[in-house]
Design an enzyme around this catalytic site. Structure first.
Site, PDB file in Angstrom:
ATOM      1  N   LYS A  63       7.545   5.965   0.858  1.00 21.76           N
ATOM      2  CA  LYS A  63       6.366   6.640   0.313  1.00 21.76           C
ATOM      3  C   LYS A  63       5.612   7.342   1.431  1.00 21.76           C
ATOM      4  O   LYS A  63       5.259   6.731   2.448  1.00 21.76           O
ATOM      5  CB  LYS A  63       5.480   5.602  -0.380  1.00 21.76           C
ATOM      6  CG  LYS A  63       4.302   6.171  -1.138  1.00 21.76           C
ATOM      7  CD  LYS A  63       3.567   5.025  -1.852  1.00 21.76           C
ATOM      8  CE  LYS A  63       2.407   5.509  -2.700  1.00 21.76           C
ATOM      9  NZ  LYS A  63       1.737   4.368  -3.373  1.00 21.76           N
TER      10      LYS A  63
ATOM     11  N   GLU B   9       8.273   1.263  -8.860  1.00 16.65           N
ATOM     12  CA  GLU B   9       7.744   0.892  -7.545  1.00 16.65           C
ATOM     13  C   GLU B   9       7.537  -0.624  -7.504  1.00 16.65           C
ATOM     14  O   GLU B   9       7.094  -1.230  -8.470  1.00 16.65           O
ATOM     15  CB  GLU B   9       6.417   1.615  -7.327  1.00 16.65           C
ATOM     16  CG  GLU B   9       5.680   1.236  -6.055  1.00 16.65           C
ATOM     17  CD  GLU B   9       4.253   1.766  -6.039  1.00 16.65           C
ATOM     18  OE1 GLU B   9       3.754   2.083  -4.949  1.00 16.65           O
ATOM     19  OE2 GLU B   9       3.639   1.850  -7.128  1.00 16.65           O
TER      20      GLU B   9
ATOM     21  N   CYS C 108       4.182   6.746  -7.422  1.00 13.99           N
ATOM     22  CA  CYS C 108       2.883   6.317  -7.945  1.00 13.99           C
ATOM     23  C   CYS C 108       1.741   7.250  -7.534  1.00 13.99           C
ATOM     24  O   CYS C 108       1.588   8.329  -8.064  1.00 13.99           O
ATOM     25  CB  CYS C 108       2.611   4.875  -7.512  1.00 13.99           C
ATOM     26  SG  CYS C 108       1.274   4.070  -8.435  1.00 13.99           S
TER      27      CYS C 108
END
Length: 534
Positions: A352, A292, A403
């Site tokens: 995301k 990321e 994440c």
């Protein structure tokens, strides 16, 4: 010389100071036990391999809450929550100071306090360890959903990556795994309580004692029975995967302040990997995974960034997933993963879906600014994506959970039910320095591997990156803040575990169990009060 004769059967008077000290000790015993139980829960989490501490922690919590009134139970539960979450979440204040960390722990501990009230209420029922463990999972479920989309960090399941209960993740996900741990801990206390009562009174209620012992034995037996679910065979062949950790030029919130430095680090390490492949030091990867935010520039708006990425991807000769922050002219920013092919360039994106409150966007910005000016470092909020992330990389479908998303059951499960044969959890932990955060997140990925019977690859900007097999074992991992590239052959799998198939059903069943027990306890208590009033 004189002597004082005390009549037989009478006690010497106890000094007032000793009596006060004794009362103070008795009053502080339960609060101290509650706080200690929370501290023991924290110590059961990585990087310490002390998963078993969760069992005496729940036993101690059961002792402190058993038979308490709701008001006292709330306070005791809050102390347990603070003892657990204050040290567990200290990394959240790594760069922004103590206020956000303390505020987060104080708010999250309220959920533990509410669970403490429920646990105390159901201790009045037969088989209370079962209902108490269900109440704990109900509290975790609520905490994972509210406010601002929830904060599941600190689920008991995430501390069990090295524990004997881990196979239960494949049975019913993190709720069933956490339930088993809590049930075993509460069962330990109930067993000890029954044995103590027998020694004190001479009576041995065999039924309740057997039930208490079963609360300990059943979770352990179930975990052993679930061991066959830890299957890491290659159902759909294998893939050779590479995870690149480029490192960052500096720690903290401003890790990407040096323009293009993070991107250059990851490009150079990928080019070094290409040279190692050419020299025969490592096998040619089928695809490469970057972390990321591995590109600190938007490659769609910065030609130099695009050239750097394209050169690195061509050098390694394999599809590469790039993490980048996209900066459209209008609207929110996007935390995006880009599938980049050597000859075609970018071919697919994943935005995301669960962006982090107070990290990637600031809710209630004017109010929060009163407590910390660091909110203004997030000048432009990120917006969430709307589609499940699954990339086709060299014929392998790779599920993507970026994440923070790895902490959410639904965000990882979706990638598997949409065809993922392998899971990638690209992360950026440069903000949190050398704290325990990266180890806590790595443990989550190990639990997810078992939960869905998939290999999991964790490429991280600054460590610890890792490649994990479907049985939760780590094949390779990096050191923190060290440029590196991990290459390994991993099994690809398409079968679905019971946990993947059932989704939220086990959690819903445990929540219903908890609510039913609470209703039963409240109704029983009301009947007792009416009977007393007569």
């Amino acid at each position: 010389m004189s002597a004082t004769i005390t009549p037989a059967g009478t006690r010497q008077p106890v000094p007032a100071s000793s009596d006060r000290a004794g009362r103070l000790l008795r009053r502080s015993a339960r609060p101290a036990a509650a706080a200690l139980s929370g501290a023991m829960l924290f110590l059961s989490f990585p990087p310490r391999p002390l998963w078993w501490l969760a069992l005496p922690a729940f036993a101690l919590l059961g002792w402190s809450l058993y038979g308490r009134r709701p008001r006292a139970a709330f306070g005791l539960g809050y102390l347990a929550g603070l003892g657990f979450l204050l040290p567990l979440l200290v990394w959240t204040g790594e760069e922004v100071g103590a206020v956000p960390w303390l505020a987060l722990a104080a708010v999250e501990a309220l959920f533990v306090a509410a669970a403490g009230v429920g646990i105390a209420v159901v201790t009045r029922l037969p088989l209370w360890p079962v209902w108490a463990a269900a109440v704990w999972i109900l509290g975790e479920g609520v905490r994972a959903r509210v406010p601002f989309g929830g904060f599941p960090w600190g689920k008991i399941a995430f501390g069990q990556a090295d524990g004997v209960f881990l196979p239960l993740a494949a049975v019913g996900g993190t709720p069933v795994l956490g339930f088993a741990v809590a049930l075993c801990g509460f069962g330990l206390y109930e067993t000890a309580r029954r044995v103590h009562d027998h020694r004190r009174t001479g009576e041995l209620p065999r039924g309740p004692l057997a039930a208490a012992a079963l609360a300990v034995l059943v979770p352990v037996t179930a975990a052993l029975a679930a061991l066959p679910l830890l299957d890491d065979s290659a159902e759909d062949g294998t893939a050779t995967v590479a995870a690149v950790q480029g490192n960052v030029p500096r720690l903290g919130l401003d890790f990407n302040a040096q323009r293009r430095a993070v991107l250059d680090n990851h490009a150079k390490r990928t080019e070094q990997l290409a040279r190692d492949v050419a020299a025969g030091k490592v096998p040619q990867p089928d695809f490469v995974l970057w972390p990321e935010n591995s590109s600190d520039l938007d490659p769609y708006r910065n030609g130099d960034a695009r050239l750097v990425i394209d050169r690195a991807v061509r050098a390694i000769g394999a599809p590469t997933v790039i993490g980048a922050v996209l900066t459209p002219e209008t609207g929110p920013l996007r935390n995006t993963l880009i599938a980049w092919e050597p000859e075609k360039g970018p071919v697919a994106t994943y935005d995301k879906r669960h962006v982090q409150p107070f990290g990637e966007y600031i809710p209630m910005r004017p109010f929060v600014r009163l407590f910390s000016s660091d909110v203004d470092r997030v000048r432009r909020d990120f917006g969430p994506g709307g589609k499940v992330g699954v990339f086709d990389l060299s014929g392998t479908k790779v599920g993507l959970a970026t994440c923070y998303e790895a902490a959410f059951d639904w965000a990882v499960r979706d990638t598997v039910t949409h065809g993922g044969r392998l899971i990638s959890v690209p992360s950026n932990n440069a903000t949190f320095g050398r704290s325990e955060m990266t180890y806590q997140q790595l443990a989550m990925s190990r639990v997810r591997a078992v939960e869905h019977s998939r290999a999991v690859v964790v490429p991280v900007t600054s460590g610890v990156s890792a490649i994990i097999r479907p049985d939760g074992t780590i094949v390779k991992q990096t050191r923190m803040f060290t440029p590196d590239a991990l290459v390994a052959e991993v099994p690809l799998r398409s079968s679905l575990t019971p946990a993947t198939r059932m989704g939220t059903l086990p959690e819903g069943a445990l929540a219903a169990l908890a609510l039913g027990a609470l209703g039963w306890a409240v109704r029983t208590r009301a009947k007792e009060r009416r009977a007393t009033a007569r």
